[in-house]
Design an enzyme around this catalytic site. Structure first.
Site, PDB file in Angstrom:
ATOM      1  N   ILE A 111      29.971  38.276  45.946  1.00 33.25           N
ATOM      2  CA  ILE A 111      29.819  36.885  45.500  1.00 33.25           C
ATOM      3  C   ILE A 111      28.847  36.771  44.323  1.00 33.25           C
ATOM      4  O   ILE A 111      28.809  35.759  43.637  1.00 33.25           O
ATOM      5  CB  ILE A 111      29.361  35.987  46.682  1.00 33.25           C
ATOM      6  N   ARG A 114      29.814  35.847  39.424  1.00 33.43           N
ATOM      7  CA  ARG A 114      29.938  34.384  39.383  1.00 33.43           C
ATOM      8  C   ARG A 114      31.131  33.899  38.595  1.00 33.43           C
ATOM      9  O   ARG A 114      31.511  32.745  38.703  1.00 33.43           O
ATOM     10  CB  ARG A 114      28.657  33.794  38.755  1.00 33.43           C
ATOM     11  N   GLU A 120      36.219  30.424  50.600  1.00 36.95           N
ATOM     12  CA  GLU A 120      36.011  31.286  51.766  1.00 36.95           C
ATOM     13  C   GLU A 120      36.462  30.591  53.047  1.00 36.95           C
ATOM     14  O   GLU A 120      36.391  29.359  53.167  1.00 36.95           O
ATOM     15  CB  GLU A 120      34.517  31.654  51.864  1.00 36.95           C
ATOM     16  N   LEU A 221      41.361  38.575  33.671  1.00 34.59           N
ATOM     17  CA  LEU A 221      41.387  40.030  33.509  1.00 34.59           C
ATOM     18  C   LEU A 221      40.068  40.575  32.948  1.00 34.59           C
ATOM     19  O   LEU A 221      39.599  41.634  33.378  1.00 34.59           O
ATOM     20  CB  LEU A 221      42.571  40.396  32.596  1.00 34.59           C
ATOM     21  N   HIS A 222      39.469  39.856  32.022  1.00 31.73           N
ATOM     22  CA  HIS A 222      38.201  40.318  31.458  1.00 31.73           C
ATOM     23  C   HIS A 222      37.132  40.442  32.548  1.00 31.73           C
ATOM     24  O   HIS A 222      36.458  41.470  32.672  1.00 31.73           O
ATOM     25  CB  HIS A 222      37.738  39.352  30.362  1.00 31.73           C
ATOM     26  N   ARG A 231      31.829  47.894  40.385  1.00 34.17           N
ATOM     27  CA  ARG A 231      32.044  48.130  41.818  1.00 34.17           C
ATOM     28  C   ARG A 231      32.968  49.298  42.122  1.00 34.17           C
ATOM     29  O   ARG A 231      33.010  49.749  43.272  1.00 34.17           O
ATOM     30  CB  ARG A 231      32.569  46.853  42.486  1.00 34.17           C
TER      31      ARG A 231
END
Ligand SMILES: Cc1cc2nc3c(=O)[nH]c(=O)nc-3n(C[C@H](O)[C@H](O)[C@H](O)COP(=O)(O)OP(=O)(O)OC[C@H]3O[C@@H](n4cnc5c(N)ncnc54)[C@H](O)[C@@H]3O)c2cc1C
Length: 312
Positions: A111, A114, A120, A221-222, A231
């Site tokens: 999360i 941003r 959620e 996409l960016h 990640r």
């Protein structure tokens, strides 16, 4: 990834329906649309929707009236150029929406990104499932001694058994307490009619971070590539990396040219400091450079050497 029969049926119904459209679609992504890709012990990632394809990137870059695409080699060259020179806005023209089921501690890392739209599962409104993450034995590691944010040797034998027992017992006890405080059975009827039960929004507070939550997560996409570059990186915690790796494969299916450029210029590339570049130049000139005389700290030196030895 235990989906209920009802959930499986809903996914199959969605997958069976097709709709005519003038918009660009990508067959390789359509093949897995809505399907749950298993991650960790109970989690998954599903692609729910997407907008655009590799052509949409070049179309925006050329601000064209039609498709904007030319020969594949020309489009690939343009996408590589955009990626290499951080001309990022054409990549923002493509969007993707995922449904993700993930442990709460992974969600807390996730999360922080941003630049996405998130909705959620509401544990104020609904009851959380009795599903918690227990690492596979190979991922049960000791604290790293050299990196405070990392893992060291894999735990084995009695130590591993004790950790797994503790994780399982604590999670089961927490869920039993949650269910008792809610005082509701699966059909929503009171278990003990003499007791009112605690509100869902309060009862959830004793659940541990390994319980699963779910969300819809939409991004362009960016920003997806920003997320994946952090990640899916080897330094990311294994559990979030497992999700990022599943999503990397969806990226490959969706925008193969952008995916290839992303691997080439970001994932398998490296940012080198000015001093680091000087060190590389000195090494190329045949000088035997040592850390102490390099101008780099021990940590920077280690990082540079690991970049130079890293295989994609
Ligand atoms: C290995 C690792 C370890 C980490 N450790 C910690 C930690 O110990 N503690 C911790 O708190 N976090 C930690 N983080 C989270 C990290 O600091 C970032 O919050 C997270 O990776 C999201 O990155 P981001 O801001 O680039 O992404 P996004 O939030 O998606 O933002 C993308 C880009 O948009 C711009 N942007 C977005 N919002 C703003 C804003 N409000 N103001 C200015 N620019 C904005 C920035 O350029 C940003 O890079 C860690 C992350 C990683 C990968």
């Amino acid at each position: 990834m235990p989906l209920t029969d009802e959930q499986r049926q809903e996914i199959e119904t969605e997958r069976a329906a097709t709709r005519p459209t003038r918009r660009a679609t990508v067959p390789a992504l359509e093949d897995i649309l809505y399907a749950a890709i298993p991650v960790l012990d109970h989690g998954f990632v599903r692609v729910i929707d997407y907008m655009g394809d590799d052509g949409a990137i070049v179309q925006a870059a050329r601000v064209s009236y039609g498709k904007g695409t030319r020969r594949v080699s020309e489009d690939a060259g343009l996408i590589n150029y955009l990626m290499r020179h951080r001309h990022t806005t054409p990549f923002e023209m493509c969007e993707i929406k995922y449904h993700v089921k993930l442990p709460i501690f992974v969600a807390r890392q996730w999360i922080r990104h941003r630049t996405a739209n998130v909705n959620e599962y509401s544990a104020r409104y609904s009851i959380l499932d009795n599903e918690f993450y227990i690492p596979a034995p190979g991922h049960l590691a000791a604290q790293a001694t050299t990196n405070r944010q990392g893992r060291g040797e894999v735990l084995e034998g009695d130590a591993a058994r004790r950790v797994l027992d503790l994780l399982r017992e604590d999670s089961e006890r927490a869920y039993a307490g949650y269910a008792e405080m809610l005082n509701e059975d699966e059909a929503g009827r009171p278990r003990d009619p003499a007791w009112p039960g605690l509100a869902r929004e309060l009862a959830r507070m004793n659940l541990s971070l390994n319980f699963y939550t779910q969300w819809y997560w939409k991004t362009d996409l960016h920003n997806l590539m920003n997320f994946l570059s952090l990640r899916a990186d080897l330094h990311a915690q294994y559990e979030i990396r497992a999700y990022a790796e599943a999503m990397l494969d969806t990226l490959r299916r969706w925008v193969p040219l952008a995916h290839a450029a992303f691997l080439e210029y970001r994932m398998n590339a490296a940012a080198i400091s000015a001093t680091g570049l000087t060190v590389i130049r000195r090494i190329l000139a045949g000088e035997a450079v040592e850390q102490k005389a390099s101008g780099l700290s021990v940590r920077e030196w280690r990082e540079l050497m690991s970049v130079l030895q890293r295989k994609p």
